[in-house]
Design a protein around this motif. Structure first.
Motif, PDB file in Angstrom:
ATOM      1  N   ILE A   4       1.473   8.352   6.539  1.00  0.00           N
ATOM      2  CA  ILE A   4       0.895   8.472   5.194  1.00  0.00           C
ATOM      3  C   ILE A   4       1.951   9.110   4.305  1.00  0.00           C
ATOM      4  O   ILE A   4       2.508  10.157   4.656  1.00  0.00           O
ATOM      5  CB  ILE A   4      -0.371   9.357   5.229  1.00  0.00           C
ATOM      6  CG1 ILE A   4      -1.484   8.669   6.027  1.00  0.00           C
ATOM      7  CG2 ILE A   4      -0.832   9.697   3.817  1.00  0.00           C
ATOM      8  CD1 ILE A   4      -2.683   9.572   6.322  1.00  0.00           C
ATOM      9  N   LEU A   5       2.245   8.486   3.173  1.00  0.00           N
ATOM     10  CA  LEU A   5       3.276   8.979   2.249  1.00  0.00           C
ATOM     11  C   LEU A   5       2.654   9.263   0.879  1.00  0.00           C
ATOM     12  O   LEU A   5       1.821   8.475   0.410  1.00  0.00           O
ATOM     13  CB  LEU A   5       4.365   7.920   2.061  1.00  0.00           C
ATOM     14  CG  LEU A   5       5.018   7.367   3.321  1.00  0.00           C
ATOM     15  CD1 LEU A   5       6.009   6.262   2.955  1.00  0.00           C
ATOM     16  CD2 LEU A   5       5.716   8.472   4.095  1.00  0.00           C
ATOM     17  N   HIS A   6       3.100  10.339   0.246  1.00  0.00           N
ATOM     18  CA  HIS A   6       2.665  10.622  -1.126  1.00  0.00           C
ATOM     19  C   HIS A   6       3.777  11.332  -1.888  1.00  0.00           C
ATOM     20  O   HIS A   6       4.684  11.927  -1.282  1.00  0.00           O
ATOM     21  CB  HIS A   6       1.411  11.517  -1.144  1.00  0.00           C
ATOM     22  CG  HIS A   6       0.150  10.815  -0.753  1.00  0.00           C
ATOM     23  ND1 HIS A   6      -0.371   9.775  -1.469  1.00  0.00           N
ATOM     24  CD2 HIS A   6      -0.703  11.017   0.294  1.00  0.00           C
ATOM     25  CE1 HIS A   6      -1.493   9.360  -0.887  1.00  0.00           C
ATOM     26  NE2 HIS A   6      -1.714  10.081   0.180  1.00  0.00           N
ATOM     27  N   ARG A   7       3.677  11.282  -3.218  1.00  0.00           N
ATOM     28  CA  ARG A   7       4.615  12.002  -4.101  1.00  0.00           C
ATOM     29  C   ARG A   7       3.820  12.516  -5.293  1.00  0.00           C
ATOM     30  O   ARG A   7       3.153  11.723  -5.973  1.00  0.00           O
ATOM     31  CB  ARG A   7       5.701  11.047  -4.593  1.00  0.00           C
ATOM     32  CG  ARG A   7       6.769  11.677  -5.498  1.00  0.00           C
ATOM     33  CD  ARG A   7       7.690  10.589  -6.042  1.00  0.00           C
ATOM     34  NE  ARG A   7       8.947  11.078  -6.586  1.00  0.00           N
ATOM     35  CZ  ARG A   7       9.126  11.522  -7.827  1.00  0.00           C
ATOM     36  NH1 ARG A   7       8.110  11.566  -8.677  1.00  0.00           N
ATOM     37  NH2 ARG A   7      10.332  11.907  -8.227  1.00  0.00           N
ATOM     38  N   ILE A   8       3.874  13.822  -5.528  1.00  0.00           N
ATOM     39  CA  ILE A   8       3.307  14.365  -6.762  1.00  0.00           C
ATOM     40  C   ILE A   8       4.360  15.200  -7.474  1.00  0.00           C
ATOM     41  O   ILE A   8       5.353  15.634  -6.860  1.00  0.00           O
ATOM     42  CB  ILE A   8       2.047  15.248  -6.539  1.00  0.00           C
ATOM     43  CG1 ILE A   8       2.345  16.413  -5.598  1.00  0.00           C
ATOM     44  CG2 ILE A   8       0.863  14.419  -6.065  1.00  0.00           C
ATOM     45  CD1 ILE A   8       1.303  17.523  -5.649  1.00  0.00           C
ATOM     46  N   TRP A 118      -5.950  12.932   1.364  1.00  0.00           N
ATOM     47  CA  TRP A 118      -4.739  13.722   1.104  1.00  0.00           C
ATOM     48  C   TRP A 118      -4.364  13.632  -0.376  1.00  0.00           C
ATOM     49  O   TRP A 118      -3.979  14.635  -0.979  1.00  0.00           O
ATOM     50  CB  TRP A 118      -3.567  13.247   1.970  1.00  0.00           C
ATOM     51  CG  TRP A 118      -3.412  13.916   3.290  1.00  0.00           C
ATOM     52  CD1 TRP A 118      -3.316  13.308   4.514  1.00  0.00           C
ATOM     53  CD2 TRP A 118      -3.269  15.327   3.552  1.00  0.00           C
ATOM     54  NE1 TRP A 118      -3.138  14.244   5.510  1.00  0.00           N
ATOM     55  CE2 TRP A 118      -3.105  15.489   4.955  1.00  0.00           C
ATOM     56  CE3 TRP A 118      -3.268  16.469   2.760  1.00  0.00           C
ATOM     57  CZ2 TRP A 118      -2.949  16.749   5.563  1.00  0.00           C
ATOM     58  CZ3 TRP A 118      -3.109  17.723   3.362  1.00  0.00           C
ATOM     59  CH2 TRP A 118      -2.953  17.856   4.734  1.00  0.00           C
ATOM     60  N   ALA A 119      -4.429  12.432  -0.957  1.00  0.00           N
ATOM     61  CA  ALA A 119      -4.088  12.307  -2.386  1.00  0.00           C
ATOM     62  C   ALA A 119      -4.976  13.229  -3.210  1.00  0.00           C
ATOM     63  O   ALA A 119      -4.500  13.941  -4.105  1.00  0.00           O
ATOM     64  CB  ALA A 119      -4.230  10.861  -2.851  1.00  0.00           C
ATOM     65  N   SER A 120      -6.281  13.255  -2.902  1.00  0.00           N
ATOM     66  CA  SER A 120      -7.179  14.097  -3.702  1.00  0.00           C
ATOM     67  C   SER A 120      -6.827  15.578  -3.516  1.00  0.00           C
ATOM     68  O   SER A 120      -6.889  16.355  -4.480  1.00  0.00           O
ATOM     69  CB  SER A 120      -8.644  13.817  -3.360  1.00  0.00           C
ATOM     70  OG  SER A 120      -9.000  14.377  -2.120  1.00  0.00           O
TER      71      SER A 120
ATOM     72  N   ASP B   3       3.190   0.107   5.208  1.00  0.00           N
ATOM     73  CA  ASP B   3       2.057  -0.217   4.334  1.00  0.00           C
ATOM     74  C   ASP B   3       1.491   1.041   3.681  1.00  0.00           C
ATOM     75  O   ASP B   3       1.562   2.132   4.242  1.00  0.00           O
ATOM     76  CB  ASP B   3       0.917  -0.855   5.141  1.00  0.00           C
ATOM     77  CG  ASP B   3       1.363  -2.088   5.923  1.00  0.00           C
ATOM     78  OD1 ASP B   3       2.327  -2.740   5.496  1.00  0.00           O
ATOM     79  OD2 ASP B   3       0.713  -2.387   6.956  1.00  0.00           O
ATOM     80  N   ILE B   4       0.876   0.837   2.527  1.00  0.00           N
ATOM     81  CA  ILE B   4       0.076   1.882   1.889  1.00  0.00           C
ATOM     82  C   ILE B   4      -1.390   1.578   2.204  1.00  0.00           C
ATOM     83  O   ILE B   4      -1.841   0.448   1.981  1.00  0.00           O
ATOM     84  CB  ILE B   4       0.295   1.882   0.361  1.00  0.00           C
ATOM     85  CG1 ILE B   4       1.724   2.302   0.024  1.00  0.00           C
ATOM     86  CG2 ILE B   4      -0.723   2.786  -0.326  1.00  0.00           C
ATOM     87  CD1 ILE B   4       2.097   2.090  -1.443  1.00  0.00           C
ATOM     88  N   SER B 115       1.983   5.047  -3.498  1.00  0.00           N
ATOM     89  CA  SER B 115       0.838   5.372  -2.655  1.00  0.00           C
ATOM     90  C   SER B 115      -0.115   6.323  -3.383  1.00  0.00           C
ATOM     91  O   SER B 115      -1.332   6.114  -3.416  1.00  0.00           O
ATOM     92  CB  SER B 115       1.337   6.009  -1.351  1.00  0.00           C
ATOM     93  OG  SER B 115       0.269   6.461  -0.573  1.00  0.00           O
ATOM     94  N   THR B 116       0.462   7.360  -3.980  1.00  0.00           N
ATOM     95  CA  THR B 116      -0.355   8.358  -4.675  1.00  0.00           C
ATOM     96  C   THR B 116      -0.929   7.778  -5.962  1.00  0.00           C
ATOM     97  O   THR B 116      -2.092   8.013  -6.310  1.00  0.00           O
ATOM     98  CB  THR B 116       0.491   9.608  -4.982  1.00  0.00           C
ATOM     99  OG1 THR B 116       1.257   9.941  -3.830  1.00  0.00           O
ATOM    100  CG2 THR B 116      -0.384  10.777  -5.394  1.00  0.00           C
ATOM    101  N   LYS B 117      -0.117   6.971  -6.653  1.00  0.00           N
ATOM    102  CA  LYS B 117      -0.601   6.369  -7.906  1.00  0.00           C
ATOM    103  C   LYS B 117      -1.747   5.400  -7.623  1.00  0.00           C
ATOM    104  O   LYS B 117      -2.722   5.339  -8.379  1.00  0.00           O
ATOM    105  CB  LYS B 117       0.557   5.665  -8.611  1.00  0.00           C
ATOM    106  CG  LYS B 117       0.278   5.285 -10.056  1.00  0.00           C
ATOM    107  CD  LYS B 117       0.340   6.465 -11.006  1.00  0.00           C
ATOM    108  CE  LYS B 117      -0.201   6.092 -12.385  1.00  0.00           C
ATOM    109  NZ  LYS B 117      -0.101   7.191 -13.345  1.00  0.00           N
ATOM    110  N   TRP B 118      -1.648   4.636  -6.521  1.00  0.00           N
ATOM    111  CA  TRP B 118      -2.771   3.766  -6.131  1.00  0.00           C
ATOM    112  C   TRP B 118      -4.039   4.599  -5.919  1.00  0.00           C
ATOM    113  O   TRP B 118      -5.132   4.196  -6.333  1.00  0.00           O
ATOM    114  CB  TRP B 118      -2.454   2.985  -4.857  1.00  0.00           C
ATOM    115  CG  TRP B 118      -1.812   1.646  -5.055  1.00  0.00           C
ATOM    116  CD1 TRP B 118      -0.644   1.209  -4.480  1.00  0.00           C
ATOM    117  CD2 TRP B 118      -2.305   0.524  -5.824  1.00  0.00           C
ATOM    118  NE1 TRP B 118      -0.388  -0.083  -4.873  1.00  0.00           N
ATOM    119  CE2 TRP B 118      -1.385  -0.528  -5.683  1.00  0.00           C
ATOM    120  CE3 TRP B 118      -3.431   0.332  -6.629  1.00  0.00           C
ATOM    121  CZ2 TRP B 118      -1.553  -1.776  -6.315  1.00  0.00           C
ATOM    122  CZ3 TRP B 118      -3.605  -0.896  -7.261  1.00  0.00           C
ATOM    123  CH2 TRP B 118      -2.674  -1.921  -7.102  1.00  0.00           C
TER     124      TRP B 118
END
Lengths: 147, 147
Positions: A4-8, A118-120, B3-4, B115-118
């Motif tokens: 799982i990847l994210h960027r903020i 995780w995004a939330s 994948d996202i 990923s986060t923007k989605w």
């Protein structure tokens, strides 16, 4: 293995501010879950609890203002042995946070859920550091029928 | 290939409601971007535009109330040829949406961002269907220094 990847970006903050939110009980209870106990410093184990279970994380790396790495040592079977990477850097007025939850054995439906959840919580971390108020469990954002 | 993955639940809705939000201009402009043109039905191409560029999607599959599949045929180089899967099902009062943006060549920093923007746009879709009001671009949630 899938990740799982994210960027903020956390506006008006320094990497040290975000590092504090990841490595102190005051920080972690402010954005992830109010039921956080243990030792969030290097080599410590922290227990994160939610309405439905929780996770125990060992802090494997902690480089002030740069990087934190957790290994999951207790909790949901799908999480055990996975690792959570936090990489921090300054970009002008922003702290950029690169997040990776690494080592899932398969892209299960629970993994889909955890990616979005995780995004939330990353948005909660962003609000906590930017504005002093996150949305930690049990007052977290409900993303689906699971939680 | 990486994948996202995401999962959201839309409370008090049917899979047909979410399907409409994915396959009509009224729906897509309500949660993704106000600048949406083209034909979002099967075999059509839809153009999604944002402040910084955009994407053209071909609708490769569209099964009412069940499934939508887009192929990216124009836009950012990293997106060209990738596919976006939407799988819908009812779970009690919830419509569960399984989302997959498949076929990234590498886990780049831009992929972390997307990923986060989605996730933020999926929350917008959820609000749009649940409450009639999403947060489409240009009034979308700013997740980081990029957008």
């Amino acid at each position: 293995m899938v990740d799982i990847l994210h960027r903020i970006g956390v506006e008006g903050s320094t990497p040290e501010d975000v590092y504090d939110a990841l490595t102190t009980l005051d920080g972690l209870t402010g954005w992830w879950t109010e039921q956080t106990t243990g030792d969030p410093g290097l080599d410590g184990v922290t227990e994160f609890r939610f309405e439905r279970g929780g996770f125990d994380m060992k802090v494997v790396e902690a480089v002030p203002g740069r990087r934190v790495l957790w290994e999951v040592v207790g909790g949901e079977a799908e999480w055990i042995g996975t690792k959570i990477h936090w990489d921090l850097r300054q970009e002008g007025p922003w702290t950029v946070v690169l997040f990776k939850h690494e080592g899932w054995r398969e892209p299960s439906e629970f993994m889909h859920h955890c990616s979005t959840k995780w995004a939330s919580f990353l948005f909660s971390l962003k609000d906590f550091v930017q504005n002093g108020k996150g949305a930690p469990a049990p007052n977290d954002f409900r993303i689906d029928d699971w939680d």
